[in-house]
Design a protein around this motif. Structure first.
Motif, PDB file in Angstrom:
ATOM      1  N   SER A 280      29.083 -18.971  72.658  1.00 30.78           N
ATOM      2  CA  SER A 280      27.959 -19.858  72.361  1.00 30.78           C
ATOM      3  C   SER A 280      27.479 -19.623  70.931  1.00 30.78           C
ATOM      4  O   SER A 280      27.504 -18.489  70.440  1.00 30.78           O
ATOM      5  CB  SER A 280      26.806 -19.615  73.345  1.00 30.78           C
ATOM      6  OG  SER A 280      27.131 -20.100  74.634  1.00 30.78           O
ATOM      7  N   VAL A 281      27.030 -20.692  70.288  1.00 27.83           N
ATOM      8  CA  VAL A 281      26.608 -20.611  68.884  1.00 27.83           C
ATOM      9  C   VAL A 281      25.280 -21.355  68.708  1.00 27.83           C
ATOM     10  O   VAL A 281      25.129 -22.488  69.189  1.00 27.83           O
ATOM     11  CB  VAL A 281      27.667 -21.218  67.942  1.00 27.83           C
ATOM     12  CG1 VAL A 281      27.190 -21.131  66.483  1.00 27.83           C
ATOM     13  CG2 VAL A 281      29.012 -20.527  68.117  1.00 27.83           C
ATOM     14  N   VAL A 282      24.331 -20.705  68.016  1.00 27.68           N
ATOM     15  CA  VAL A 282      23.041 -21.327  67.704  1.00 27.68           C
ATOM     16  C   VAL A 282      22.820 -21.279  66.200  1.00 27.68           C
ATOM     17  O   VAL A 282      23.052 -20.241  65.568  1.00 27.68           O
ATOM     18  CB  VAL A 282      21.873 -20.609  68.410  1.00 27.68           C
ATOM     19  CG1 VAL A 282      20.545 -21.329  68.106  1.00 27.68           C
ATOM     20  CG2 VAL A 282      22.097 -20.548  69.911  1.00 27.68           C
ATOM     21  N   GLY A 283      22.369 -22.392  65.626  1.00 20.86           N
ATOM     22  CA  GLY A 283      22.060 -22.449  64.203  1.00 20.86           C
ATOM     23  C   GLY A 283      20.562 -22.461  63.960  1.00 20.86           C
ATOM     24  O   GLY A 283      19.765 -22.145  64.850  1.00 20.86           O
ATOM     25  N   PHE A 284      20.183 -22.848  62.750  1.00 15.73           N
ATOM     26  CA  PHE A 284      18.766 -22.900  62.382  1.00 15.73           C
ATOM     27  C   PHE A 284      18.612 -23.955  61.293  1.00 15.73           C
ATOM     28  O   PHE A 284      19.314 -23.902  60.299  1.00 15.73           O
ATOM     29  CB  PHE A 284      18.311 -21.541  61.857  1.00 15.73           C
ATOM     30  CG  PHE A 284      16.823 -21.302  61.912  1.00 15.73           C
ATOM     31  CD1 PHE A 284      15.943 -22.050  61.145  1.00 15.73           C
ATOM     32  CD2 PHE A 284      16.298 -20.314  62.730  1.00 15.73           C
ATOM     33  CE1 PHE A 284      14.577 -21.819  61.191  1.00 15.73           C
ATOM     34  CE2 PHE A 284      14.930 -20.078  62.786  1.00 15.73           C
ATOM     35  CZ  PHE A 284      14.066 -20.827  62.021  1.00 15.73           C
ATOM     36  N   ASP A 285      17.726 -24.906  61.465  1.00 19.61           N
ATOM     37  CA  ASP A 285      17.336 -25.965  60.520  1.00 19.61           C
ATOM     38  C   ASP A 285      17.419 -27.349  61.143  1.00 19.61           C
ATOM     39  O   ASP A 285      16.588 -28.190  60.888  1.00 19.61           O
ATOM     40  CB  ASP A 285      18.187 -25.975  59.238  1.00 19.61           C
ATOM     41  CG  ASP A 285      17.874 -24.810  58.307  1.00 19.61           C
ATOM     42  OD1 ASP A 285      16.774 -24.231  58.437  1.00 19.61           O
ATOM     43  OD2 ASP A 285      18.726 -24.474  57.464  1.00 19.61           O
ATOM     44  N   ASP A 286      18.471 -27.617  61.939  1.00 18.27           N
ATOM     45  CA  ASP A 286      18.750 -28.945  62.494  1.00 18.27           C
ATOM     46  C   ASP A 286      18.988 -29.958  61.375  1.00 18.27           C
ATOM     47  O   ASP A 286      18.319 -30.987  61.277  1.00 18.27           O
ATOM     48  CB  ASP A 286      17.629 -29.434  63.416  1.00 18.27           C
ATOM     49  CG  ASP A 286      18.091 -30.617  64.273  1.00 18.27           C
ATOM     50  OD1 ASP A 286      19.306 -30.705  64.537  1.00 18.27           O
ATOM     51  OD2 ASP A 286      17.238 -31.429  64.684  1.00 18.27           O
ATOM     52  N   ILE A 287      19.985 -29.658  60.540  1.00 18.12           N
ATOM     53  CA  ILE A 287      20.408 -30.612  59.517  1.00 18.12           C
ATOM     54  C   ILE A 287      21.074 -31.800  60.194  1.00 18.12           C
ATOM     55  O   ILE A 287      21.417 -31.748  61.378  1.00 18.12           O
ATOM     56  CB  ILE A 287      21.354 -29.958  58.488  1.00 18.12           C
ATOM     57  CG1 ILE A 287      22.646 -29.475  59.179  1.00 18.12           C
ATOM     58  CG2 ILE A 287      20.664 -28.810  57.772  1.00 18.12           C
ATOM     59  CD1 ILE A 287      23.691 -28.925  58.216  1.00 18.12           C
ATOM     60  N   ALA A 288      21.292 -32.873  59.454  1.00 15.79           N
ATOM     61  CA  ALA A 288      21.859 -34.097  60.032  1.00 15.79           C
ATOM     62  C   ALA A 288      23.229 -33.859  60.654  1.00 15.79           C
ATOM     63  O   ALA A 288      23.592 -34.500  61.648  1.00 15.79           O
ATOM     64  CB  ALA A 288      21.944 -35.181  58.961  1.00 15.79           C
TER      65      ALA A 288
END
Length: 346
Positions: A280-288
Motif C-alpha cells: 500500500s502507498v500513501v502520498g501527500f498533497d493530492d496533486i492533479a
C-alpha cells in the motif's frame, strides 16, 4: 538609460500630469487627440512606468513576488496558478521565482524584487531558518511565509501552512487500521520544516501504536533539495526498490509527497508486486496526477485554494511585520485504490 515620464511629456508636448493621467486611465476631460498623442509617444519611446515610484505614491501594491521551490513539482505549479488568479482579481500581477530551497538564491531574488519596486513577497521555502529575510523586513518589505510553521527565533511574519503533522498521522493511522504493521517512510533529505513535521507525525503515530518505526525503513536519501523537487519520482522509485529488496520488507509506504509516492508505485511494480494489494502507498498533497495514476493514489489533501486565498489576503493587508505566528489549516485524507489490507490478511 530608462525613459522618464518627463521625457515622454516633452516629446508629446504635454505636462507630466497629463502623461500620468493617461497611464492611470483618467481620460475624462482629455481631448481624444491628446490621449492618442501621449499613447503613441509612450510606445515610440518605449516608456515603462516606475513601479517603485508608483507604489510609494499610491500606497498600493502593483505586483507581488512569489518564490517557490520549483514548479517542476505540480503542487507548486498549481499553487502559483491559484495565487496569480486571486491576485489578478485585485489588479495585481505576480512575478514567479524558483529558489530550489536555497537561502542564498532566495536572498538574491528578494534583493532583485525590492530593487524593482516589489515590496510584497510570498515565500514558499519552508527552510528551518529564515533569518535571511530579516534585512528585507527592516527595509519595509512585506513577506508571508507559506508551507511552514513559526519557529523559535523567526523574524516577525505570518506563516501559513497545512497541519503537516496531522496529515502524516492521518496517513499512518489509515494504514494501521487496514492491518499493516511494517510501515516505511520515504523522503529525500529532510531539510525543511514541512518535511520534518511529516516525518515526526509518522514516527509519533507509530510509537503510540506500540510499533516503533524500524530505522531501516526510514528512507531519507536521494541527495539534496534538487532531487527532492525535480526528481522526487525517481528518488521514490529507487527507495521502493531498495526497501522491498530487504529481508523484512514493508507492506505499506508513506511518501513525503505525491511525486515521491508516484515513484514509489513505479518501484513496487518494478519489484513484480501490485500497488494496493501487495504494497500500500500513501502520498501527500493530492496533486492533479494523484487521481489519474493507476491505481489512483491515496493521499493527504491540502486545502490549496483556501490556503492561496489566505496568503494573498495577508500579503495585501501588509500584516507580516506585526507579529510572528502560524495559521494552520486542516488536511483531509483521500482514500483511493493504492491502499488496502496486507496481502493474505483476508
Amino acid at each position: 538609460m530608462a525613459v522618464t515620464i518627463q521625457e515622454v511629456a516633452r516629446a508629446a508636448r504635454v505636462s507630466t500630469s497629463t502623461v500620468s493621467n493617461v497611464l492611470n486611465g483618467r481620460h475624462g476631460r482629455m481631448l481624444p487627440a491628446t490621449k492618442l498623442r501621449v499613447e503613441e509617444t509612450i510606445a515610440r519611446l518605449g516608456y515603462r512606468p516606475n513601479r517603485a515610484a508608483r507604489q510609494l505614491r499610491t500606497g498600493k501594491l502593483q505586483m507581488l513576488g512569489l518564490v517557490v521551490p520549483s514548479v517542476a513539482n505540480p503542487f507548486w505549479g498549481t499553487f502559483a496558478h491559484l495565487v496569480e488568479s486571486i491576485a489578478l482579481k485585485s489588479g495585481i500581477r505576480v512575478l514567479l521565482c524558483n529558489s530550489e530551497r536555497d537561502a542564498a538564491r532566495e536572498s538574491e531574488y528578494l534583493e532583485e524584487l525590492w530593487a524593482d519596486g516589489i515590496s510584497g513577497v510570498l515565500l514558499c521555502s519552508s527552510l528551518p531558518s529564515i533569518a535571511h529575510v530579516q534585512p528585507f523586513l527592516e527595509r519595509g518589505m512585506t513577506i508571508v511565509a507559506f508551507d511552514r510553521t513559526s519557529q523559535l527565533g523567526d523574524p516577525a511574519l505570518i506563516n501559513i501552512s497545512v497541519d503537516n503533522s496531522l496529515g502524516a498521522r492521518l496517513a499512518t493511522n489509515h494504514l494501521l487500521e487496514l492491518g499493516h504493521r511494517r510501515l516505511a517512510f520515504v523522503s529525500g533529505q529532510v531539510t525543511s520544516v514541512n518535511r520534518q513535521e511529516r516525518l515526526d507525525g509518522f514516527l509519533r503515530t507509530m510509537d503510540r501504536a506500540g510499533l516503533p518505526a524500524d530505522p531501516a525503513l526510514i528512507y531519507r536519501d536521494g541527495g539534496g533539495e534538487g532531487p527532492g523537487e525535480f526528481d522526487g519520482a525517481e528518488v521514490g522509485r529507487a527507495a521502493a526498490r531498495e526497501l522491498l529488496g530487504r529481508p523484512a520488507p514493508p507492506t505499506a509506504i508513506v511518501a513525503i509527497n505525491d511525486m515521491f509516492a508516484i515513484g514509489v508505485c513505479a518501484g513496487v511494480r518494478d519489484a513484480g508486486l501490485e500497488v494496493g494489494r501487495d504494497v500500500s502507498v500513501v502520498g501527500f498533497d493530492d496533486i492533479a496526477l494523484a487521481d489519474l495514476t493507476f491505481p489512483a493514489l491515496t493521499t493527504v489533501r491540502q486545502p490549496l485554494a483556501e490556503m492561496a486565498e489566505a496568503t494573498v489576503e495577508y500579503l495585501l493587508r501588509g500584516t507580516s511585520a506585526r507579529a510572528a505566528h502560524s495559521v494552520l489549516m486542516r488536511p483531509e485524507l483521500v482514500v483511493r485504490a493504492s491502499t488496502g489490507p496486507p496481502a493474505g490478511s483476508a
